[in-house]
Design an enzyme around this catalytic site. Structure first.
Site, PDB file in Angstrom:
ATOM      1  N   GLY A   1       0.813  -1.293   0.174  1.00  0.00           N
ATOM      2  CA  GLY A   1       0.097   0.079   0.129  1.00  0.00           C
ATOM      3  C   GLY A   1       1.203   1.266  -0.010  1.00  0.00           C
ATOM      4  O   GLY A   1       0.701   2.228   0.936  1.00  0.00           O
TER       5      GLY A   1
ATOM      6  N   GLY B   1      -0.035   4.679  -0.613  1.00  0.00           N
ATOM      7  CA  GLY B   1      -1.519   5.750  -0.376  1.00  0.00           C
ATOM      8  C   GLY B   1      -0.704   6.828   0.699  1.00  0.00           C
ATOM      9  O   GLY B   1       0.560   7.444   0.576  1.00  0.00           O
TER      10      GLY B   1
ATOM     11  N   GLY C   1       1.312   5.609   2.861  1.00  0.00           N
ATOM     12  CA  GLY C   1       2.410   4.198   2.706  1.00  0.00           C
ATOM     13  C   GLY C   1       3.832   4.909   1.900  1.00  0.00           C
ATOM     14  O   GLY C   1       4.793   4.931   2.625  1.00  0.00           O
TER      15      GLY C   1
ATOM     16  N   ARG D   1     -13.261   3.054  12.835  1.00  0.00           N
ATOM     17  CA  ARG D   1     -12.896   1.957  12.261  1.00  0.00           C
ATOM     18  C   ARG D   1     -13.432   0.958  11.917  1.00  0.00           C
ATOM     19  O   ARG D   1     -12.734   0.584  11.064  1.00  0.00           O
ATOM     20  CB  ARG D   1     -11.515   1.532  13.251  1.00  0.00           C
TER      21      ARG D   1
ATOM     22  N   ILE E   1      -1.028  -2.256  10.086  1.00  0.00           N
ATOM     23  CA  ILE E   1      -1.299  -0.988  10.040  1.00  0.00           C
ATOM     24  C   ILE E   1      -2.903  -0.569   9.667  1.00  0.00           C
ATOM     25  O   ILE E   1      -3.447   0.653  10.669  1.00  0.00           O
ATOM     26  CB  ILE E   1      -0.387   0.411   9.635  1.00  0.00           C
TER      27      ILE E   1
ATOM     28  N   ASN F   1      -6.624  -0.321   9.197  1.00  0.00           N
ATOM     29  CA  ASN F   1      -7.996  -0.488  10.524  1.00  0.00           C
ATOM     30  C   ASN F   1      -8.732  -1.533   9.765  1.00  0.00           C
ATOM     31  O   ASN F   1      -9.314  -1.421   8.262  1.00  0.00           O
ATOM     32  CB  ASN F   1      -8.071   1.123  10.589  1.00  0.00           C
TER      33      ASN F   1
ATOM     34  N   ASP G   1      -1.679   6.247  19.030  1.00  0.00           N
ATOM     35  CA  ASP G   1      -1.904   6.141  20.054  1.00  0.00           C
ATOM     36  C   ASP G   1      -1.146   6.331  21.548  1.00  0.00           C
ATOM     37  O   ASP G   1      -0.972   7.456  22.311  1.00  0.00           O
ATOM     38  CB  ASP G   1      -2.736   4.605  20.888  1.00  0.00           C
TER      39      ASP G   1
ATOM     40  N   ARG H   1       0.511  10.489  20.598  1.00  0.00           N
ATOM     41  CA  ARG H   1      -0.673  11.166  21.253  1.00  0.00           C
ATOM     42  C   ARG H   1      -1.365  11.543  21.904  1.00  0.00           C
ATOM     43  O   ARG H   1      -0.907  12.836  22.569  1.00  0.00           O
ATOM     44  CB  ARG H   1      -2.025  11.043  20.309  1.00  0.00           C
TER      45      ARG H   1
ATOM     46  N   HIS I   1      -6.927  -0.541  19.404  1.00  0.00           N
ATOM     47  CA  HIS I   1      -6.283   0.535  18.992  1.00  0.00           C
ATOM     48  C   HIS I   1      -8.120   1.333  18.353  1.00  0.00           C
ATOM     49  O   HIS I   1      -8.186   1.249  16.765  1.00  0.00           O
ATOM     50  CB  HIS I   1      -5.783   0.353  17.688  1.00  0.00           C
TER      51      HIS I   1
END
Length: 337
Positions: free
Chosen positions: A25, A28, A31, A106, A136, A138, A169, A172, A196
């Protein structure tokens, strides 16, 4: 507890330990910046980029950067493109899938991303069964169990080398708590456990230096950590989700995996893995601090002491996780592999 010296670790490391890393990916929103950060990582000797389109262009672009690694691009438009991208890879990063849009959770992504992750996991099982796999895409609470089940069906599942990337997480939490307390975010370490998504994200504020934080302030902080992705989706006005911060988080986690493979000591980071912590309650996967080594996970750490309030949050988290994990399992059982 997870180390917080992210940037110090990211671009360091001996050139003697270099690995083949594949990004699935790669063209993206996550990515491309993730691939850039991996190109800058000196533990990577060969970077393989795969996507349905544009991966060769991204690879060519990155190949102009003068670091000691080779970049190759692959697509599904060439014969065995995915197989070539995965062949004998040491680490596989999977950001493939659709991003969240305003109003989406998600779990809303499940119907699309589940199939993508299942098919990519099948390719991993066939082409690099010994790789460390970093999921990664979701919803991680369900996609990691999907990968596990696919690998099991192919007889190559190694629970020590399958990871759900929950690093976003943690970073953050470090950033947001520093904004509340007026501190340096690089000095803040928050143990974030659970899963997550939403209420499954449990930042253990009682284990920080700010345990006496007023309840109303703490409640707002916890909610912001749990739903920080919504903040980004709204701010981007429907044009994207948390791609840049997620790519940074993914690169940090990948670097820790590479450091473990290289035999570095005390490589500790939080991640969503098959875990014994709550397995007796029917929860096969849980995010907590783990120590990484040459064989993947070498130790899963207990979550430590928690407050009564956090205990209540954990109870709610575990009920949701149980459903998320079961959803991933059922998807594979209902699939024709």
């Amino acid at each position: 507890m997870m180390q917080n010296s992210f940037s110090k670790r990211l671009f360091s490391g001996s050139l003697k330990n270099q690995y083949k890393v594949t990004v699935l990916g790669a063209s993206g929103g996550i990515g491309q910046p993730l691939s850039l950060l991996m190109k800058l990582n000196h533990k990577v000797s060969e970077l393989r980029l795969y996507d349905l389109r544009l991966a060769k262009g991204v690879a060519t672009d990155l190949s102009h950067i003068p670091t000691d690694s080779k970049v190759l691009g692959f697509s599904n438009q060439e014969e065995d493109g995915l197989a070539k991208a995965l062949d004998n890879a040491d680490v596989v990063l999977i950001p493939a899938g659709v991003p969240r849009k305003p109003g989406m959770t998600r779990d809303d992504l499940f119907s699309i991303n589940a199939g993508i992750v299942r098919d990519l996991a099948t390719a991993v099982a066939k082409n690099c069964p010994n790789a460390s796999i970093c999921v990664i895409s979701n919803p991680v609470n369900s996609t990691v169990p999907i990968v596990a089940k696919v690998l099991q069906k192919h007889g190559v599942y190694n629970p020590k080398k399958l990871f759900g990337v929950t690093t976003l997480d943690v970073i953050r939490a470090s950033r947001f708590i520093s904004e509340v307390e007026g501190t340096n975010p690089t000095n803040e370490v928050v143990n974030v456990v659970g899963g997550h998504s939403g209420i499954t994200i449990i930042p253990l504020i009682s284990q920080t230096n700010h345990k006496m934080m007023p309840k109303d302030v703490k409640d707002k902080l916890i909610n912001r950590i749990q739903f920080g992705g919504d903040e980004v989706v709204k701010a981007k006005d429907g044009a994207g989700s948390a791609t840049l911060s997620m790519s940074y988080a993914g690169s940090v986690f990948a670097d820790h995996v590479l450091s473990g493979l290289a035999g570095e000591k005390d490589v500790v980071i939080n991640t969503f893995v098959e875990s014994p912590l709550y397995k007796d309650e029917g929860i096969d996967f849980f995010s907590s601090a783990v120590t990484l080594g040459p064989e993947g996970v070498s130790k899963i750490h207990p979550i430590g002491e928690v407050s009564a309030e956090e205990e209540a949050m954990l109870a709610e988290c575990k009920e949701t996780l149980k459903k998320n994990i079961a959803k991933g399992y059922k998807f594979v059982e209902d699939s024709k592999l």
